[in-house]
Design an enzyme around this catalytic site. Structure first.
Site, PDB file in Angstrom:
ATOM      1  CD  GLN A 112      -9.559  -2.063 -10.987  1.00 39.75           C
ATOM      2  OE1 GLN A 112      -8.896  -3.061 -11.255  1.00 39.75           O
ATOM      3  NE2 GLN A 112      -9.284  -1.294  -9.962  1.00 39.75           N
TER       4      GLN A 112
ATOM      5  NE  ARG B  38       2.088  -4.662 -12.272  1.00 40.80           N
ATOM      6  CZ  ARG B  38       0.774  -4.917 -12.246  1.00 40.80           C
ATOM      7  NH1 ARG B  38      -0.085  -3.930 -12.226  1.00 40.80           N
ATOM      8  NH2 ARG B  38       0.334  -6.162 -12.243  1.00 40.80           N
TER       9      ARG B  38
ATOM     10  N   GLY C  14      -1.818   6.364  -2.554  1.00 42.17           N
ATOM     11  CA  GLY C  14      -2.955   6.224  -3.468  1.00 42.17           C
ATOM     12  C   GLY C  14      -4.040   5.390  -2.803  1.00 42.17           C
ATOM     13  CG  HIS C  15      -3.334   1.266  -2.112  1.00 45.80           C
ATOM     14  ND1 HIS C  15      -1.981   1.150  -2.342  1.00 45.80           N
ATOM     15  CD2 HIS C  15      -3.922   0.458  -3.027  1.00 45.80           C
ATOM     16  CE1 HIS C  15      -1.761   0.318  -3.339  1.00 45.80           C
ATOM     17  NE2 HIS C  15      -2.915  -0.114  -3.792  1.00 45.80           N
TER      18      HIS C  15
ATOM     19  CB  SER D  96       1.928   2.364  -9.567  1.00 44.78           C
ATOM     20  OG  SER D  96       1.924   0.991  -9.895  1.00 44.78           O
TER      21      SER D  96
ATOM     22  CG  LEU E 130      -1.838  -1.245   1.322  1.00 43.88           C
ATOM     23  CD1 LEU E 130      -2.668  -1.182   2.612  1.00 43.88           C
ATOM     24  CD2 LEU E 130      -2.757  -1.383   0.114  1.00 43.88           C
ATOM     25  CG  HIS E 131       0.852   3.424  -3.246  1.00 43.91           C
ATOM     26  ND1 HIS E 131      -0.243   4.146  -3.637  1.00 43.91           N
ATOM     27  CD2 HIS E 131       0.939   2.374  -4.119  1.00 43.91           C
ATOM     28  CE1 HIS E 131      -0.780   3.602  -4.715  1.00 43.91           C
ATOM     29  NE2 HIS E 131      -0.099   2.503  -5.025  1.00 43.91           N
TER      30      HIS E 131
HETATM   31  P1  AMP Z   1      -4.127  -2.061  -6.603  1.00 45.69           P
HETATM   32  O1  AMP Z   1      -3.626  -2.456  -5.250  1.00 45.69           O
HETATM   33  O2  AMP Z   1      -3.067  -1.547  -7.509  1.00 45.69           O
HETATM   34  O3  AMP Z   1      -5.016  -3.117  -7.229  1.00 45.69           O
HETATM   35  O4  AMP Z   1      -5.082  -0.814  -6.360  1.00 45.69           O
HETATM   36  C1  AMP Z   1      -6.152  -0.872  -5.456  1.00 45.69           C
HETATM   37  C2  AMP Z   1      -6.996   0.373  -5.605  1.00 45.69           C
HETATM   38  O5  AMP Z   1      -6.192   1.526  -5.351  1.00 45.69           O
HETATM   39  C3  AMP Z   1      -7.553   0.534  -7.039  1.00 45.69           C
HETATM   40  O6  AMP Z   1      -8.876   1.016  -6.959  1.00 45.69           O
HETATM   41  C4  AMP Z   1      -6.626   1.557  -7.636  1.00 45.69           C
HETATM   42  O7  AMP Z   1      -7.215   2.320  -8.667  1.00 45.69           O
HETATM   43  C5  AMP Z   1      -6.313   2.434  -6.433  1.00 45.69           C
HETATM   44  N1  AMP Z   1      -5.054   3.158  -6.652  1.00 45.69           N
HETATM   45  C6  AMP Z   1      -3.834   2.620  -6.937  1.00 45.69           C
HETATM   46  N2  AMP Z   1      -2.921   3.591  -7.144  1.00 45.69           N
HETATM   47  C7  AMP Z   1      -3.584   4.773  -7.013  1.00 45.69           C
HETATM   48  C8  AMP Z   1      -3.206   6.149  -7.101  1.00 45.69           C
HETATM   49  N3  AMP Z   1      -1.958   6.509  -7.411  1.00 45.69           N
HETATM   50  N4  AMP Z   1      -4.156   7.077  -6.896  1.00 45.69           N
HETATM   51  C9  AMP Z   1      -5.425   6.726  -6.610  1.00 45.69           C
HETATM   52  N5  AMP Z   1      -5.850   5.454  -6.494  1.00 45.69           N
HETATM   53  C10 AMP Z   1      -4.947   4.493  -6.688  1.00 45.69           C
END
Ligand code: AMP
Length: 280
Positions: free
Chosen positions: A153, A187, A36-37, A185, A33-34
Site C-alpha cells: 500500500q 484484525r 501502530g497508528h 493490527s 486504533l493501536h
Molecule cells: P488501517 O487502520 O489498518 O487501515 O491502518 C492505517 C495506517 O496505519 C496504515 O498506513 C497502516 O500501514 C498503519 N499501520 C497499521 N498497523 C501498523 C503497525 N503495526 N505498524 C505501523 N503502522 C501500522
C-alpha cells in the site's frame, strides 16, 4: 480536538488553518486504533502544526466475502487515544458522505497492484487509491503518514502521488509490534487465544528470512522456502503468499539485490494477517 463527520466541516477547518499558513499532517486509518497508528500520529504531531486523523472503514476496499461488516469499530476509544496524542481533528464520515448515490469515478493503478495482496484481493487497491485520493482532496495535507506494515500500500501511494503530481509528502513509518513480535493490527482482535499463539509464525518467519538475507543469502527461492517451512510448522496457518519482490515495482525477483520487499500473507484460522521486511 474536534470530531467531525462531514466533508464541509473538514474543508472549513482546513481553510482556516491554511489562511494562517499552518502545515497539516494527515493520518488515514480505518480506526480501532493501536500503537501502530499511534506511531504515525506521533510522527505527524512532531512535524506539523495541525494533525488530522481520518477514521473510515472504506467499503470500496473490501471484497464481497471479506470482513467489512465485522471489522472492529470503537469511535469513543479511538477519540480518547487521538486526544491523548494531540490530534487536532478526527474526520469520521459515514459511507454515504464519501460515496454519493451516483458515484462512478475510480483511481486505478497498473503493475504494482497486480502482485502480492492484489492477487488475492483484486479490487482492494482500486478502493484504497480512490479513497486516499478523495481524502487527500478533502484534507489537502502537506504530509501524509503510512505504515510499513502495509508495504505494498505504501509503495502504491508513493507511486500514485508521483504519477498524478500530487503535492504531498508521503512519510513511511516502521512496523510496530507486540512484545512477542506479532505486528500490531486491528484484525488481531479476531484471533482466539490459540490462534493468537499460532499467529507468531508470521513474525518468526519474517525474522528468519531477514536473518538469512542479512547473512548474505541472495537466492530468493531459498529464502522463501525456509520461510514457508517455518509457517507450515504451525497447523492453524494457511499460506496465502510468501514472496520476494522489487521494493519499488512489487514485481517478483529471483536474485536479491537493490531495494527488496519480502512480504507474507497467512490465514490463521479465518483471519488473514500480513507481515514483511524490507532491505535496501
Ligand atoms: P488501517 O487502520 O489498518 O487501515 O491502518 C492505517 C495506517 O496505519 C496504515 O498506513 C497502516 O500501514 C498503519 N499501520 C497499521 N498497523 C501498523 C503497525 N503495526 N505498524 C505501523 N503502522 C501500522
Amino acid at each position: 480536538m474536534r470530531v467531525v463527520s462531514t466533508i464541509q466541516e473538514v474543508r472549513e477547518q482546513v481553510k482556516a488553518w491554511k489562511k494562517e499558513a499552518l502545515s497539516i499532517g494527515f493520518v488515514p486509518t480505518m480506526g480501532y486504533l493501536h500503537e501502530g497508528h499511534g506511531s504515525l500520529i506521533t510522527n505527524a504531531r512532531q512535524n506539523n502544526d495541525k494533525v488530522i486523523v481520518s477514521i473510515f472503514v472504506n467499503p470500496m476496499q473490501f471484497g464481497p466475502t471479506e470482513d467489512l461488516a465485522s471489522y472492529p469499530r470503537d469511535l469513543e476509544k479511538d477519540s480518547a487515544f487521538c486526544k491523548s496524542l494531540g490530534v487536532d481533528l478526527i474526520f469520521h464520515p459515514e459511507p454515504e458522505e464519501m460515496y454519493t448515490k451516483n458515484f462512478c469515478s475510480y483511481v486505478d493503478m497498473d503493475v504494482l497492484t497486480k502482485e502480492l495482496c492484489g492477487l488475492s484481493r483484486p479490487l482492494h487497491f482500486r478502493g484504497v487509491c480512490t479513497v486516499v485520493n478523495k481524502l487527500f482532496n478533502i484534507v489537502k495535507p502537506d504530509r501524509a503518514y503510512f505504515g510499513q506494515k502495509d508495504a505494498q500500500q505504501l509503495a502504491i501511494i508513493r507511486r500514485m502521488v508521483e504519477d498524478l503530481n500530487m503535492d504531498i509528502q508521503i512519510i513511511g513509518c516502521p512496523i510496530v509490534r507486540e512484545e512477542d513480535g506479532l505486528a500490531k493490527s486491528s484484525r488481531n482482535t479476531y484471533l482466539s487465544q490459540e490462534e493468537r499463539k499460532a499467529a507468531l509464525c508470521l513474525s518468526r518467519s519474517i525474522k528468519m528470512g531477514q536473518a538469512l538475507v542479512e547473512a548474505g543469502e541472495r537466492d530468493a527461492e531459498k529464502v522463501i522456502a525456509r520461510m514457508q517451512e517455518e509457517i507450515n510448522k504451525e497447523p492453524l496457518a494457511t499460506i496465502d503468499y510468501v514472496k520476494c519482490v522489487n521494493g519499488l515495482t512489487m514485481q517478483q525477483i529471483e536474485h536479491i539485490e537493490g531495494p527488496i520487499l519480502v512480504a507474507i500473507a497467512v490465514y490463521i484460522g479465518k483471519t488473514r494477517l500480513i507481515d514483511n521486511f524490507m532491505m535496501e
